[in-house]
Scaffold this motif. Structure first.
Motif, mmCIF file in Angstrom:
data_model
loop_
_atom_site.group_PDB
_atom_site.id
_atom_site.type_symbol
_atom_site.label_atom_id
_atom_site.label_comp_id
_atom_site.label_asym_id
_atom_site.label_seq_id
_atom_site.Cartn_x
_atom_site.Cartn_y
_atom_site.Cartn_z
ATOM 1 N N GLN A 16 0.829 -1.201 0.000
ATOM 2 C CA GLN A 16 0.000 0.000 0.000
ATOM 3 C C GLN A 16 0.869 1.259 0.000
ATOM 4 O O GLN A 16 0.575 2.218 -0.716
ATOM 5 N N LEU A 17 1.938 1.257 0.767
ATOM 6 C CA LEU A 17 2.842 2.403 0.820
ATOM 7 C C LEU A 17 3.497 2.639 -0.540
ATOM 8 O O LEU A 17 3.581 3.782 -1.011
ATOM 9 N N THR A 18 3.936 1.569 -1.179
ATOM 10 C CA THR A 18 4.566 1.688 -2.491
ATOM 11 C C THR A 18 3.589 2.263 -3.512
ATOM 12 O O THR A 18 3.946 3.132 -4.306
ATOM 13 N N MET A 19 2.350 1.794 -3.475
ATOM 14 C CA MET A 19 1.345 2.288 -4.421
ATOM 15 C C MET A 19 1.029 3.760 -4.165
ATOM 16 O O MET A 19 0.907 4.547 -5.118
ATOM 17 N N ILE A 20 0.932 4.165 -2.921
ATOM 18 C CA ILE A 20 0.657 5.564 -2.587
ATOM 19 C C ILE A 20 1.809 6.456 -3.056
ATOM 20 O O ILE A 20 1.580 7.500 -3.672
#
Length: 75
Positions: A3-7
């Protein structure tokens, strides 16, 4: 992690695209106004941040291919 990478990827994508649009618009205004200083000044001011944002976003996309276990040839 996913999720952090996508954000971060989405933020980087919006950032470098917005900087690119602002750069091109500033150059267009400089071209119409006949101001070579505005055309070259826009590149001097926005060129490096735009390029860095694009590079980091590209690297995040590469990392995402491993984090999300993408395979070649998938739709």
């Amino acid at each position: 992690m996913r999720q952090l990478t996508m954000i971060l990827f989405k933020i980087g994508l919006v950032l470098f695209l917005a900087l690119g649009v602002v750069l091109v618009l500033a150059q267009a205004v400089g071209l119409i106004a006949g101001s070579p200083g505005l055309v070259s000044g826009a590149v001097a001011a926005l060129g490096l941040p735009m390029t860095v944002a694009a590079g980091v976003t590209g690297l995040l996309g590469f990392v995402m291919s491993y984090v999300f276990h993408w395979k070649t040839g998938e739709d």
